[in-house]
Motif scaffolding. Structure first.
Motif, PDB file in Angstrom:
ATOM      1  N   ARG A 270       0.844  -1.205   0.000  1.00  0.00           N
ATOM      2  CA  ARG A 270       0.000   0.000   0.000  1.00  0.00           C
ATOM      3  C   ARG A 270       0.874   1.248   0.000  1.00  0.00           C
ATOM      4  N   THR A 271       0.362   2.289  -0.632  1.00  0.00           N
ATOM      5  CA  THR A 271       1.085   3.548  -0.748  1.00  0.00           C
ATOM      6  C   THR A 271       0.373   4.629   0.073  1.00  0.00           C
ATOM      7  N   GLU A 272       1.004   5.773   0.169  1.00  0.00           N
ATOM      8  CA  GLU A 272       0.371   6.902   0.854  1.00  0.00           C
ATOM      9  C   GLU A 272      -0.917   7.299   0.144  1.00  0.00           C
ATOM     10  N   ASP A 273      -0.925   7.209  -1.181  1.00  0.00           N
ATOM     11  CA  ASP A 273      -2.128   7.539  -1.938  1.00  0.00           C
ATOM     12  C   ASP A 273      -3.253   6.549  -1.633  1.00  0.00           C
ATOM     13  N   ASP A 274      -2.891   5.262  -1.433  1.00  0.00           N
ATOM     14  CA  ASP A 274      -3.895   4.265  -1.064  1.00  0.00           C
ATOM     15  C   ASP A 274      -4.540   4.626   0.274  1.00  0.00           C
ATOM     16  N   ILE A 275      -3.742   5.061   1.223  1.00  0.00           N
ATOM     17  CA  ILE A 275      -4.255   5.459   2.531  1.00  0.00           C
ATOM     18  C   ILE A 275      -5.252   6.607   2.373  1.00  0.00           C
TER      19      ILE A 275
ATOM     20  N   ASP B  30      -6.909   4.536  11.509  1.00  0.00           N
ATOM     21  CA  ASP B  30      -8.111   3.737  11.269  1.00  0.00           C
ATOM     22  C   ASP B  30      -8.003   2.968   9.948  1.00  0.00           C
ATOM     23  N   VAL B  31      -7.634   3.662   8.885  1.00  0.00           N
ATOM     24  CA  VAL B  31      -7.589   2.982   7.585  1.00  0.00           C
ATOM     25  C   VAL B  31      -6.361   2.083   7.476  1.00  0.00           C
ATOM     26  N   THR B  32      -5.284   2.447   8.160  1.00  0.00           N
ATOM     27  CA  THR B  32      -4.120   1.552   8.193  1.00  0.00           C
ATOM     28  C   THR B  32      -4.499   0.235   8.857  1.00  0.00           C
ATOM     29  N   ARG B  33      -5.308   0.330   9.906  1.00  0.00           N
ATOM     30  CA  ARG B  33      -5.785  -0.871  10.585  1.00  0.00           C
ATOM     31  C   ARG B  33      -6.626  -1.726   9.639  1.00  0.00           C
ATOM     32  N   GLU B  34      -7.447  -1.096   8.792  1.00  0.00           N
ATOM     33  CA  GLU B  34      -8.253  -1.866   7.846  1.00  0.00           C
ATOM     34  C   GLU B  34      -7.362  -2.599   6.853  1.00  0.00           C
ATOM     35  N   PHE B  35      -6.331  -1.931   6.351  1.00  0.00           N
ATOM     36  CA  PHE B  35      -5.378  -2.614   5.468  1.00  0.00           C
ATOM     37  C   PHE B  35      -4.760  -3.811   6.184  1.00  0.00           C
TER      38      PHE B  35
ATOM     39  N   GLN C  29      -5.817  -5.538   8.830  1.00  0.00           N
ATOM     40  CA  GLN C  29      -6.780  -6.610   9.107  1.00  0.00           C
ATOM     41  C   GLN C  29      -7.068  -7.415   7.853  1.00  0.00           C
ATOM     42  N   THR C  30      -7.212  -6.729   6.717  1.00  0.00           N
ATOM     43  CA  THR C  30      -7.482  -7.425   5.456  1.00  0.00           C
ATOM     44  C   THR C  30      -6.304  -8.314   5.073  1.00  0.00           C
ATOM     45  N   GLU C  31      -5.099  -7.777   5.221  1.00  0.00           N
ATOM     46  CA  GLU C  31      -3.900  -8.558   4.887  1.00  0.00           C
ATOM     47  C   GLU C  31      -3.719  -9.741   5.829  1.00  0.00           C
ATOM     48  N   LYS C  32      -4.066  -9.558   7.099  1.00  0.00           N
ATOM     49  CA  LYS C  32      -3.956 -10.654   8.067  1.00  0.00           C
ATOM     50  C   LYS C  32      -4.895 -11.795   7.705  1.00  0.00           C
ATOM     51  N   LEU C  33      -6.040 -11.461   7.130  1.00  0.00           N
ATOM     52  CA  LEU C  33      -6.987 -12.491   6.688  1.00  0.00           C
ATOM     53  C   LEU C  33      -6.514 -13.193   5.415  1.00  0.00           C
ATOM     54  N   GLY C  34      -5.486 -12.637   4.778  1.00  0.00           N
ATOM     55  CA  GLY C  34      -4.999 -13.180   3.516  1.00  0.00           C
ATOM     56  C   GLY C  34      -5.590 -12.491   2.308  1.00  0.00           C
ATOM     57  N   GLY C  35      -6.323 -11.392   2.538  1.00  0.00           N
ATOM     58  CA  GLY C  35      -6.967 -10.690   1.447  1.00  0.00           C
ATOM     59  C   GLY C  35      -6.212  -9.460   0.999  1.00  0.00           C
ATOM     60  N   GLN C  36      -6.818  -8.710   0.111  1.00  0.00           N
ATOM     61  CA  GLN C  36      -6.231  -7.472  -0.389  1.00  0.00           C
ATOM     62  C   GLN C  36      -7.327  -6.484  -0.736  1.00  0.00           C
ATOM     63  N   LEU C  37      -7.004  -5.204  -0.664  1.00  0.00           N
ATOM     64  CA  LEU C  37      -7.915  -4.146  -1.073  1.00  0.00           C
ATOM     65  C   LEU C  37      -7.518  -3.690  -2.477  1.00  0.00           C
ATOM     66  N   ILE C  38      -8.500  -3.613  -3.360  1.00  0.00           N
ATOM     67  CA  ILE C  38      -8.253  -3.235  -4.755  1.00  0.00           C
ATOM     68  C   ILE C  38      -9.106  -2.016  -5.078  1.00  0.00           C
ATOM     69  N   PHE C  39      -8.469  -0.947  -5.533  1.00  0.00           N
ATOM     70  CA  PHE C  39      -9.178   0.289  -5.866  1.00  0.00           C
ATOM     71  C   PHE C  39      -9.535   0.317  -7.345  1.00  0.00           C
TER      72      PHE C  39
END
Length: 378
Positions: free
Chosen positions: A2-7, A60-65, A67-77
């Motif tokens: 993830r990048t600063e822009d993603d945050i 808050d949003v860093t935590r969401e990233f 948590q998603t990564e810990k589950l094995g997932g990813q966020l895609i914009f």
């Protein structure tokens, strides 16, 4: 990574009052999530809101990233290469999706199979046969509900791949009885949601899930749906998107078949076998070239027009604001009608609507329509 822009993009997505359409308008107008976030308090204030919209913190949003990564997932914009190209065609395409499993599967041609939770034995058998036949050629998408959805996912994994669109967070399987099925789909296919981790599915989340199902698919097959059902909502969304709608005929004596039979009367394709579906998808390759769609949503960030700069001046918006508010009411109004009656430019009308949305004074509805909310917000 993830990048600063993603945050910054995720902060904007999760901001109070910012839905998919508003998110796009903000980026179109300001060119970057940072500039859009800076403008939010003023926009909401000018729209009539006394307090600025709630914006999640960086933590808050860093935590969401995390948590998603810990589950094995990813966020895609939206705009990312991995974002599903068919889904990107929606006017209200979700700005970000959470995916657990093989994200590359979301770019493959797909067909949705949906139907009732209290399906008959015959309906379950038909869904099973359709899913097995279709999965050998395309990805099968469904909503992980009990009944038709669960059978379709299970059967599809025997001959191919499947994608489950869910209403809650990736870590909240629903219904609980399909917990193991969701795990298997994540291992062999993909699970997708708009919700952040920990989100418990509620009634208001399921229309979004239905939109994901229709948006990912070239066509939607309805097996046993009552007249008031989520399956019919999914079929209507597919129709609005120009996707093909298929329905399995059923007995007129069975209430579970009435929704599907209604679709057939309205022009849905009568479906008895997987080949019935595949034969009627042959023209979609030209309509939805996957490479072209990927290019369409990529590229350079939107530029800020000179007219948008002019509208930053108070005098430029004051007149437009009073005209637009005077014409809006609780009955949904199309943007084109507002522009014609206000005799204002599209940029001016959209700027005012953006302010009103952020202030919680208007509601965005399908078909590029807007309705003024009452004092109680209902």
């Amino acid at each position: 990574m993830r990048t600063e822009d993603d945050i910054l993009r995720l902060r904007l997505v999760r901001t109070e009052g910012v839905g998919p359409i508003t998110w796009r308008r903000l980026l179109d107008r300001y060119g970057s999530p940072a500039a859009a976030l800076d403008a939010l308090p003023r926009l909401a204030r000018e729209g009539g809101k006394t307090s600025p919209p709630a914006v999640p913190s960086i933590s808050d949003v860093t935590r969401e990233f995390e948590q998603t990564e810990k589950l094995g997932g990813q966020l895609i914009f939206i705009g990312d290469p991995a974002y599903p190209p068919l889904l990107a065609h929606l006017d209200d395409a979700p700005p970000v999706i959470a995916v657990l499993g093989d994200a590359a599967l979301l770019a493959r041609p797909a067909v949705a199979i949906v139907g009732g939770r209290n399906a008959s034995a015959a309906g379950l058998r038909i869904a099973e046969m359709l899913a097995e036949g279709l999965a050998a050629q395309v990805t099968v998408v469904s909503g992980l509900a009990r009944g038709i959805d669960g059978v379709a996912h299970t059967a599809a994994m025997r001959t191919g791949r499947t994608v489950a669109a869910i209403a809650g967070g990736l870590d909240v399987p629903y219904p609980a009885e399909n917990t193991n099925l969701q795990r298997l789909i994540a291992e062999r296919g993909a699970v997708i949601t708009e919700a952040s981790p920990g989100t418990q599915p509620q009634a208001r989340h399921f229309p979004r899930r239905n939109r994901l199902i229709a948006g990912l698919s070239l066509g939607v097959v309805v097996v046993e749906a009552a007249r008031r059902s989520g399956s019919l909502i999914t079929a209507r969304i597919a129709q609005d998107l120009g996707r093909e709608v298929f329905a399995v005929p059923g007995s007129p004596l069975d209430p579970r078949a009435r929704g599907g039979n209604d679709l057939l009367r309205e022009g849905a394709i009568l479906t008895e076998t997987a080949q019935d579906v595949l034969d009627n998808l042959s023209g979609f390759g030209a309509l939805f070239p996957l490479g072209a769609m990927g290019e369409e949503i990529g590229g350079d960030p939107p530029c800020v027009s000179e007219e948008a700069d002019h509208l930053e001046q108070p005098s430029g918006l004051d007149r437009a604001r009073s005209r637009v508010v005077a014409l809006l009411g609780p009955t949904p109004t199309k943007v084109d009608d507002l522009m014609r009656r206000c005799q204002l430019s599209p940029a001016a009308v959209m700027a005012v609507l953006l302010e009103l949305e952020l202030a919680g004074r208007v509601e965005t509805l399908p078909g590029n329509r807007f309705a003024l909310l009452t004092e109680s917000g209902s």
